[in-house]
Design an enzyme around this catalytic site. Structure first.
Site, PDB file in Angstrom:
ATOM      1  N   ARG A  54      11.324  54.365  24.515  1.00 11.27           N
ATOM      2  CA  ARG A  54      12.629  53.402  24.995  1.00 11.27           C
ATOM      3  C   ARG A  54      12.248  53.063  26.657  1.00 11.27           C
ATOM      4  O   ARG A  54      12.913  52.167  26.942  1.00 11.27           O
ATOM      5  CB  ARG A  54      13.676  54.183  24.915  1.00 11.27           C
ATOM      6  N   ASP A 122      12.568  42.079  18.829  1.00 13.95           N
ATOM      7  CA  ASP A 122      12.942  42.811  17.520  1.00 13.95           C
ATOM      8  C   ASP A 122      11.989  43.706  17.341  1.00 13.95           C
ATOM      9  O   ASP A 122      11.496  44.029  16.045  1.00 13.95           O
ATOM     10  CB  ASP A 122      13.349  41.979  16.387  1.00 13.95           C
ATOM     11  N   ARG A 129      18.697  45.079  27.761  1.00 15.96           N
ATOM     12  CA  ARG A 129      19.976  44.611  28.762  1.00 15.96           C
ATOM     13  C   ARG A 129      19.629  45.219  30.337  1.00 15.96           C
ATOM     14  O   ARG A 129      19.881  44.686  31.206  1.00 15.96           O
ATOM     15  CB  ARG A 129      21.415  45.373  28.286  1.00 15.96           C
ATOM     16  N   CYS A 182      38.591  45.674  28.928  1.00 14.09           N
ATOM     17  CA  CYS A 182      37.683  45.859  27.820  1.00 14.09           C
ATOM     18  C   CYS A 182      38.044  47.170  27.140  1.00 14.09           C
ATOM     19  O   CYS A 182      38.395  47.569  26.078  1.00 14.09           O
ATOM     20  CB  CYS A 182      36.217  45.439  28.054  1.00 14.09           C
ATOM     21  N   GLN A 211      28.676  48.005   9.774  1.00  7.93           N
ATOM     22  CA  GLN A 211      27.351  47.948   9.590  1.00  7.93           C
ATOM     23  C   GLN A 211      26.736  49.236   8.864  1.00  7.93           C
ATOM     24  O   GLN A 211      25.710  49.264   8.217  1.00  7.93           O
ATOM     25  CB  GLN A 211      26.190  47.701  10.811  1.00  7.93           C
ATOM     26  N   ARG A 285      21.597  44.085   6.478  1.00 12.85           N
ATOM     27  CA  ARG A 285      22.157  45.036   5.733  1.00 12.85           C
ATOM     28  C   ARG A 285      22.299  44.871   4.251  1.00 12.85           C
ATOM     29  O   ARG A 285      22.847  45.963   3.686  1.00 12.85           O
ATOM     30  CB  ARG A 285      23.667  45.407   6.568  1.00 12.85           C
TER      31      ARG A 285
END
Length: 330
Positions: A54, A122, A129, A182, A211, A285
């Site tokens: 990561r 992907d 981000r 938010c 999901q 999915r």
């Protein structure tokens, strides 16, 4: 014209006008962030468990020098009036396919200039981000979305690693200030005060719940019209009020995704799923997740017509069918 300017110009000729550049390096500063999320139980099954994958882009290109981030706007309208809907990002063609096609063209352009370039859309676990923020593409809001000046947070992100040395862009400072719109709007309180991202519990975000393969009965009344994804925190964000819309033709919404027919989704078979949903961003999915969510919303919103499910032979669907009947006392 510099190599950086050439790349920007090529992107713009392909309809992509939000591009940023950052140094390819190991993001050691994120290790405590990922460790804290893991300790608090916020890591879910969709996330990479290996922290090194990561934070270390050199695992993908050892000789990498620069990461190019490109934003793909996907919003075609600001109409959120439908009480049963898919998230805006799912309405067009699967963004993985669309962004990969564009990024492959850009990679070829860079290779033709004599440099290496790989598209990692992907196919990686990097913090896109955060990388986009470092590249000046936008800033990470309190809801953990990447917010751009031109398109708000309604963007997909793609990254290219290249061995070309390019001057990095200047990161954009976080601009939310004292705003907590938010946080207050989130229906499950998945967004919490404190350091951005660290305190946000994605495991109770309704986008994740829609999901997830298995959900508790508790969530049946929480979906409230959501078939896949949740746009609430984006819908209320002040930075999403005065924005430009997408002109990427491949991401234009399909009519059947905008005008949802719950009974059609409940009764969907493999043939119809492949025709209408497989190549959207919610198709990965599988059809049973969509059938389940359509069932939940049909009953919880008082429509009650799930007759098509009564003959469904899938144990998964049958289980939810009987759980719903019991939960809502039907």
């Amino acid at each position: 014209m510099s190599n950086k300017e050439k790349i920007i110009e090529f992107c713009k000729t392909n309809g992509l006008d939000v591009i940023g550049f950052s140094e390819c390096r190991i993001y050691h500063e994120l290790s405590p962030y990922f460790s804290e999320r893991k300790k608090r139980g916020f890591v879910n099954e969709f996330e990479e468990k290996d922290v090194d994958k990561r934070i270390n882009p050199f695992l993908y290109m050892p000789e990498g020098k620069t990461i190019i981030t490109i934003a793909f706007p996907y919003l075609y309208d600001l109409d959120f009036s439908n009480n049963v809907s898919f998230s805006k990002y799912t309405l067009g063609r699967d963004y993985h396919i669309v962004t990969t096609d564009y990024m492959d063209k850009i990679c070829k352009f860079i290779r033709d200039m004599g440099f290496r370039a790989i598209n990692i859309v992907d196919s990686n676990a990097l913090p896109e981000r955060y990388i986009a923020e470092l590249a000046g593409v936008g800033f990470i809001g309190k809801n953990n979305t990447l917010i751009t000046q031109k398109y708000g947070s309604y963007v997909f992100l793609g990254e290219i690693i290249t061995d070309m040395i390019i001057e990095p862009d200047i990161p954009i400072d976080q601009k939310c200030g004292d705003c907590e719109v938010c946080l207050n709007a989130c229906p499950t309180k998945a967004i919490l005060p404190g350091k951005v991202g660290v305190n946000n519990n994605s495991n109770i975000c309704l986008s994740y719940i829609t999901q997830k393969k298995n959900i508790d009965d508790y969530w049946f009344e929480k979906l409230n019209g959501r078939l896949f994804g949740c746009d609430t925190c984006q819908k209320v964000c002040p930075f999403n009020k005065e924005i430009e819309l997408s002109s990427i033709e491949e991401l234009k919404p399909y009519e059947h995704m905008e005008r949802v027919k719950l009974n059609e989704i409940i009764a969907i078979d493999n043939k119809l799923f492949k025709e209408k949903f497989l190549l959207t961003s919610c198709g990965w999915r599988g059809k049973n997740i969509l059938k389940r969510n359509a069932m939940i919303n049909t009953i919880s919103m008082g429509k009650h017509d799930i007759s098509a499910t009564q003959t469904d032979t899938s144990p998964y669907i049958r289980d939810y069918y009987y759980r719903l009947l019991k939960y809502f006392k039907l």
